[in-house]
Design an enzyme around this catalytic site. Structure first.
Site, PDB file in Angstrom:
ATOM      1  CE  LYS A   1     -18.100 -12.033   8.336  1.00  0.00           C
ATOM      2  NZ  LYS A   1     -17.065 -11.026   8.033  1.00  0.00           N
TER       3      LYS A   1
ATOM      4  CE  LYS B   1     -26.084 -10.630   7.035  1.00  0.00           C
ATOM      5  NZ  LYS B   1     -24.855 -11.361   6.722  1.00  0.00           N
TER       6      LYS B   1
HETATM    7  N1  LIG Z   1     -19.585  -7.021   1.295  1.00  0.00           N
HETATM    8  C1  LIG Z   1     -18.700  -7.358   2.229  1.00  0.00           C
HETATM    9  O1  LIG Z   1     -17.757  -6.593   2.533  1.00  0.00           O
HETATM   10  C2  LIG Z   1     -18.784  -8.655   2.947  1.00  0.00           C
HETATM   11  C3  LIG Z   1     -19.938  -9.396   2.986  1.00  0.00           C
HETATM   12  N2  LIG Z   1     -19.967 -10.572   3.677  1.00  0.00           N
HETATM   13  C4  LIG Z   1     -21.184 -11.369   3.734  1.00  0.00           C
HETATM   14  O2  LIG Z   1     -21.278 -12.017   2.474  1.00  0.00           O
HETATM   15  C5  LIG Z   1     -22.658 -12.162   2.090  1.00  0.00           C
HETATM   16  C6  LIG Z   1     -22.873 -11.474   0.752  1.00  0.00           C
HETATM   17  O3  LIG Z   1     -22.490 -10.136   0.867  1.00  0.00           O
HETATM   18  P1  LIG Z   1     -22.483  -9.134  -0.386  1.00  0.00           P
HETATM   19  O4  LIG Z   1     -21.964  -9.807  -1.578  1.00  0.00           O
HETATM   20  O5  LIG Z   1     -21.844  -7.910   0.113  1.00  0.00           O
HETATM   21  O6  LIG Z   1     -24.035  -8.890  -0.532  1.00  0.00           O
HETATM   22  P2  LIG Z   1     -24.889  -8.374  -1.765  1.00  0.00           P
HETATM   23  O7  LIG Z   1     -26.076  -7.716  -1.147  1.00  0.00           O
HETATM   24  O8  LIG Z   1     -24.054  -7.597  -2.711  1.00  0.00           O
HETATM   25  O9  LIG Z   1     -25.340  -9.720  -2.500  1.00  0.00           O
HETATM   26  C7  LIG Z   1     -26.251 -10.584  -1.909  1.00  0.00           C
HETATM   27  C8  LIG Z   1     -26.476 -11.773  -2.812  1.00  0.00           C
HETATM   28  O10 LIG Z   1     -27.470 -12.624  -2.215  1.00  0.00           O
HETATM   29  C9  LIG Z   1     -28.487 -12.868  -3.186  1.00  0.00           C
HETATM   30  N3  LIG Z   1     -29.752 -13.126  -2.498  1.00  0.00           N
HETATM   31  C10 LIG Z   1     -30.274 -12.462  -1.442  1.00  0.00           C
HETATM   32  N4  LIG Z   1     -31.426 -13.027  -1.049  1.00  0.00           N
HETATM   33  C11 LIG Z   1     -31.643 -14.059  -1.881  1.00  0.00           C
HETATM   34  C12 LIG Z   1     -32.691 -15.017  -1.991  1.00  0.00           C
HETATM   35  N5  LIG Z   1     -33.723 -15.040  -1.142  1.00  0.00           N
HETATM   36  N6  LIG Z   1     -32.589 -15.944  -2.975  1.00  0.00           N
HETATM   37  C13 LIG Z   1     -31.558 -15.944  -3.809  1.00  0.00           C
HETATM   38  N7  LIG Z   1     -30.537 -15.059  -3.774  1.00  0.00           N
HETATM   39  C14 LIG Z   1     -30.585 -14.125  -2.805  1.00  0.00           C
HETATM   40  C15 LIG Z   1     -28.483 -11.642  -4.051  1.00  0.00           C
HETATM   41  O11 LIG Z   1     -29.152 -11.907  -5.264  1.00  0.00           O
HETATM   42  P3  LIG Z   1     -29.716 -10.689  -6.188  1.00  0.00           P
HETATM   43  O12 LIG Z   1     -28.528 -10.188  -6.948  1.00  0.00           O
HETATM   44  O13 LIG Z   1     -30.743 -11.321  -7.039  1.00  0.00           O
HETATM   45  O14 LIG Z   1     -30.271  -9.675  -5.248  1.00  0.00           O
HETATM   46  C16 LIG Z   1     -26.995 -11.428  -4.204  1.00  0.00           C
HETATM   47  O15 LIG Z   1     -26.445 -12.332  -5.122  1.00  0.00           O
HETATM   48  C17 LIG Z   1     -23.458 -11.565   3.243  1.00  0.00           C
HETATM   49  O16 LIG Z   1     -23.813 -12.601   4.109  1.00  0.00           O
HETATM   50  C18 LIG Z   1     -22.472 -10.609   3.903  1.00  0.00           C
HETATM   51  O17 LIG Z   1     -22.790 -10.389   5.260  1.00  0.00           O
HETATM   52  C19 LIG Z   1     -18.863 -11.083   4.303  1.00  0.00           C
HETATM   53  C20 LIG Z   1     -17.696 -10.408   4.273  1.00  0.00           C
HETATM   54  C21 LIG Z   1     -17.562  -9.123   3.612  1.00  0.00           C
HETATM   55  O1  LIG Z   2     -18.151  -8.833   6.840  1.00  0.00           O
HETATM   56  C1  LIG Z   2     -17.499  -7.883   6.489  1.00  0.00           C
HETATM   57  C2  LIG Z   2     -16.059  -7.859   6.486  1.00  0.00           C
HETATM   58  O2  LIG Z   2     -15.461  -6.809   6.103  1.00  0.00           O
HETATM   59  O3  LIG Z   2     -15.449  -8.861   6.874  1.00  0.00           O
END
Ligand SMILES: NC(=O)C1=CN([C@@H]2O[C@H](COP(=O)(O)OP(=O)(O)OC[C@H]3O[C@@H](n4cnc5c(N)ncnc54)[C@H](OP(=O)(O)O)[C@@H]3O)[C@@H](O)[C@H]2O)C=CC1
Ligand SMILES: O=CC(=O)O
Length: 393
Positions: free
Chosen positions: A252, A320
């Site tokens: 990834k 990140k």
């Molecule tokens: N968006 C994208 O296009 C993609 C994202 N990803 C990866 O997927 C993951 C999630 O991404 P995404 O959904 O976009 O991110 P978001 O920022 O939309 O959501 C992050 C989530 O993590 C939770 N969270 C963060 N810190 C904590 C903590 N300390 N304790 C509990 N809950 C926590 C948040 O909770 P709260 O709502 O309370 O803040 C929320 O549910 C990441 O690792 C990202 O790199 C992978 C592929 C594609």
């Molecule tokens: O992590 C992000 C994506 O588009 O894959």
């Protein structure tokens, strides 16, 4: 051997020796949505073998047709009970992924740190989990989709963490993007309970998450990979099994390191074109017809030209991922100067308040750069009077 026989149906003669060689020499596998496993398939040849026809027909169906598909599959296996599913983390990705599981007819229990984010899914049929611990205790297989390594660790191993509710027979699938050390630490904690662990970060953004066309990069307990496959097929279009925990994270991070650099380079090209008097829309069209065309450029380019960055993949998460990729590069001794430069740019953009915008907003960070002539670039050691360094204006 069944997989080999099925694969042969789509092989050309030229591929056969390669496939046989792969079958005996590789530890990774690719599985299409149809459920056919090709052990040891070399990634370079996957286009020939991965069937997407089932994925396409499932995707074009309604929520109801997906639901009946799951129930039928269960009945055919002799009235097997559907596993109950937990889902921790309802951000951009988690919400869409959990929704597809609910739509497919699974019993899903959702938990999120900010509780209100559970409301929509609960109104659509999900149960509400009180804590990660209570969620894993109530469910057979729990998925976690958290922002970063710290979030993934806290939810898995914190005071009311997921690990506390796990025991033999259960499974924990972490689909967050983290580094290999975090994945291994969570894996160790999970396996100590007798439960199984799978890391399964996803490639694909908000739209693939909504459409159920993500790509899963999995590693860990193979039997959990197999048990979780029907759910992965609901949320994604393909899945790779890569062997030991850490390989999913590494794959990834490689992909996202390339993606972050591509987006920064594309942004630079759009700005250079505009300064040179070219119409950015034509630049996008020309790029889109050649060897460097990419769905990402076609999808995000037009809104970037308008200065709009609707968030699908938050810029702070791209930074990140670059940081984690550079840590991995450092660990394995692979110089990555391009990613290092790009990471600096994303880090500056995050610091300057662009972190919650889509990562295509990196173009705004480039717009804010000013050109500085240097006679000696102390960072790279390159001595060249035309070397440019960019800094904030
Ligand atoms: N968006 C994208 O296009 C993609 C994202 N990803 C990866 O997927 C993951 C999630 O991404 P995404 O959904 O976009 O991110 P978001 O920022 O939309 O959501 C992050 C989530 O993590 C939770 N969270 C963060 N810190 C904590 C903590 N300390 N304790 C509990 N809950 C926590 C948040 O909770 P709260 O709502 O309370 O803040 C929320 O549910 C990441 O690792 C990202 O790199 C992978 C592929 C594609
Ligand atoms: O992590 C992000 C994506 O588009 O894959």
């Amino acid at each position: 051997m069944e997989a080999v026989a099925m694969a042969k149906g789509v092989l050309t003669m030229a591929h056969k020796p390669l496939l046989l060689n792969c079958l005996f020499s590789r530890s990774s596998s690719i599985t299409s949505k149809s459920g056919v496993i090709f052990p040891g398939l070399q990634h370079g040849y996957r286009r020939s073998f991965v069937s997407t026809s089932d994925a396409t027909s499932a995707r074009s169906g309604t929520a109801w047709s997906k639901r009946s598909f799951v129930v039928r599959a269960s009945s055919a296996a002799g009235e097997e009970k559907q596993p109950s599913i937990g889902f921790l983390g309802l951000g951009i990705m988690g919400t869409a992924m959990a929704r597809n599981l609910v739509k497919a007819g699974y019993e899903v229990t959702v938990w999120n740190r900010s509780i209100s984010k559970c409301d929509a899914l609960v109104s659509e049929g999900a149960k509400r989990g009180e804590t990660p611990e209570q969620t894993t205790a109530a469910c057979d297989i729990t998925f976690a989709m958290l922002a970063d390594p710290a979030g993934a660790m806290e939810v898995a191993c914190g005071p009311q963490g997921a690990v506390k509710g796990l025991s033999a027979g259960k499974g924990y699938v972490d689909v967050s993007t983290v580094d290999d050390e975090t994945a291994k630490a969570i894996s160790d904690a999970v396996r100590k309970t007798g439960a199984e662990f799978l890391e399964a970060p996803v490639s694909g953004s908000k739209k693939p998450a909504v459409d159920g066309t993500l790509i899963f990069l999995t590693a860990g307990d193979k039997s959990l990979f197999e048990r979780a496959s029907p759910m992965l097929d609901v949320m994604g279009k393909s899945k790779f099994y890569l062997g030991d925990v850490g390989n999913g994270a590494a794959m990834k991070l490689v992909v996202n390191m390339v993606m972050g650099s591509m987006m920064a380079s594309f942004s630079e090209g759009l700005l250079l074109g505009a300064k040179a008097g070219l119409d950015p829309k034509t630049v996008i069209e020309v790029i889109g017809q050649g060897a460097i065309s990419a769905p990402m450029f076609a999808m995000k380019g037009p809104s970037m030209v308008e200065g709009q960055y609707p968030t699908a993949f938050p810029l702070k998460h791209q930074q990140k991922d670059l940081r984690l990729a550079l840590e991995l590069a450092n660990k394995v001794g692979q110089p990555s100067p391009i990613a290092a430069a790009v990471n600096d740019l994303y880090a500056r953009a995050t610091k300057n308040g662009l972190g919650d915008e889509d990562f295509s907003a990196i173009i705004e960070a480039l717009k804010a750069c000013k050109r500085t002539q240097l006679s000696n670039n102390e960072k790279t050691g390159i001595t060249n009077s035309s070397t440019l360094r960019f800094s904030e204006s």
